[in-house]
Motif scaffolding. Structure first.
Motif, short mmCIF file in Angstrom:
data_model
loop_
_atom_site.label_atom_id
_atom_site.label_comp_id
_atom_site.label_asym_id
_atom_site.label_seq_id
_atom_site.Cartn_x
_atom_site.Cartn_y
_atom_site.Cartn_z
N LYS A 69 0.83 -1.21 0.00
CA LYS A 69 0.00 0.00 0.00
C LYS A 69 0.87 1.26 0.00
CE LYS A 69 -4.03 1.93 2.31
NZ LYS A 69 -5.05 1.73 3.34
N ALA A 70 1.96 1.24 0.78
CA ALA A 70 2.89 2.38 0.81
C ALA A 70 3.54 2.56 -0.56
CB ALA A 70 3.96 2.16 1.88
N HIS A 71 3.80 1.45 -1.25
CA HIS A 71 4.38 1.50 -2.60
C HIS A 71 3.42 2.22 -3.56
CE1 HIS A 71 6.81 0.19 -5.98
NE2 HIS A 71 5.74 -0.35 -6.53
N ILE A 72 2.12 1.94 -3.45
CA ILE A 72 1.12 2.62 -4.28
C ILE A 72 1.06 4.11 -3.92
CG2 ILE A 72 -1.37 2.81 -4.73
CD1 ILE A 72 -0.25 0.47 -6.18
N LEU A 73 1.07 4.42 -2.62
CA LEU A 73 1.03 5.83 -2.18
C LEU A 73 2.21 6.62 -2.73
CD1 LEU A 73 -0.19 5.51 1.51
CD2 LEU A 73 -1.31 6.80 -0.30
N ASP A 74 3.39 5.98 -2.82
CA ASP A 74 4.57 6.64 -3.38
C ASP A 74 4.40 6.92 -4.87
OD1 ASP A 74 5.80 6.61 -0.91
OD2 ASP A 74 6.99 4.82 -1.31
N LYS A 75 3.60 6.12 -5.54
CA LYS A 75 3.40 6.28 -6.98
C LYS A 75 2.40 7.38 -7.33
CE LYS A 75 5.89 2.80 -8.51
NZ LYS A 75 6.98 2.95 -9.46
N ILE A 76 1.56 7.78 -6.37
CA ILE A 76 0.50 8.75 -6.66
C ILE A 76 1.04 10.10 -7.13
CG2 ILE A 76 -1.38 10.09 -5.60
CD1 ILE A 76 -2.12 7.53 -4.07
N PRO A 77 2.07 10.70 -6.48
CA PRO A 77 2.57 11.99 -6.97
C PRO A 77 3.10 11.91 -8.41
CG PRO A 77 3.35 11.60 -4.74
CD PRO A 77 2.71 10.33 -5.21
N GLU A 78 3.72 10.77 -8.77
CA GLU A 78 4.26 10.60 -10.12
C GLU A 78 3.15 10.45 -11.15
OE1 GLU A 78 6.74 7.14 -10.00
OE2 GLU A 78 7.79 7.81 -8.20
N SER A 79 1.97 10.03 -10.72
CA SER A 79 0.88 9.73 -11.66
C SER A 79 0.21 10.98 -12.21
CB SER A 79 -0.17 8.87 -10.96
OG SER A 79 -0.86 9.63 -9.98
N GLY A 80 0.40 12.12 -11.58
CA GLY A 80 -0.24 13.35 -12.04
C GLY A 80 -1.61 13.59 -11.44
#
Length: 199
Positions: A152-163
């Motif tokens: 879940k933390a891995h997904i949260l880290d990806k959110i800023p990169e997703s736009g």
């Protein structure tokens, strides 16, 4: 002789009835009692006013591997798992952070601060593939809980990169216009001239 046959038949019939009554009584007394309790612990209730402006779906493959060494580091034991994480992230505004002033004389609501967009919620679904225990290194409940947290933390880290955050910033004006429409229903107007909004 006839009375002997009648006596034997009576005994057999009585035995059958007694056996049937015994089984019926036994079933009634030995019924299974199952109790289910649902305890809801409610620690705190607070007012929440959040506006979701953007949602994003994520699908990630998360690889986990853990090796322990035993017997003077001569015997390694590896456990590993491949986790497919499907997630839905909701990004928007926590409207409880808005700072407003009501001016009764002019029937105006002055909006002086609007919050930055943030991740309001994330729903995750985990599917485990290729989960293998080592001989001396097995998955326990705590391991799986930690693995879910890491994924879940891995997904949260990806959110800023997703736009998603940038997309939510662009929706700030739409959110304010919605507030303006709500305020207008009671005959007031919303003043947001002093706000700096992203273009």
């Amino acid at each position: 002789m006839e009375s002997l046959v009648e006596a034997v038949l009576g005994i057999i019939l009585g035995a059958i009835i007694a056996y049937w009554l015994f089984n019926l009584f036994k079933k009634k007394n030995s019924r299974e009692l199952t109790e289910r309790q649902s305890v809801i612990l409610l620690e705190k209730i607070k007012k929440v006013c959040k506006l979701i402006t953007v949602e994003g779906d994520f699908s990630e493959i998360y690889h986990y591997e853990n090796t322990t060494e035993h017997l003077f580091k001569l015997i390694p034991s590896k456990k590993k798992a491949l986790v497919v994480v499907n997630a839905k992230a909701s990004v928007g505004y926590d409207l409880s952070k808005i700072i407003i002033e009501a001016q009764n004389n002019s029937k105006t609501v002055k909006l002086t601060q609007f919050p930055e967009p943030e991740v309001l919620s994330i729903e995750t679904d985990f599917k485990y593939y290729d989960k293998k225990d080592g001989i001396f290194n097995r998955f326990g409940i705590e391991d799986l809980t930690n693995l879910n947290k890491e994924a879940k933390a891995h997904i949260l880290d990806k959110i800023p990169e997703s736009g998603l955050i940038d997309s939510a910033k662009k929706e700030a004006l739409e959110s304010i216009l919605l507030m303006e429409a709500i305020v207008a229903t009671i005959g007031w107007k919303l003043d947001y001239k002093t706000l700096e909004l992203p273009e």
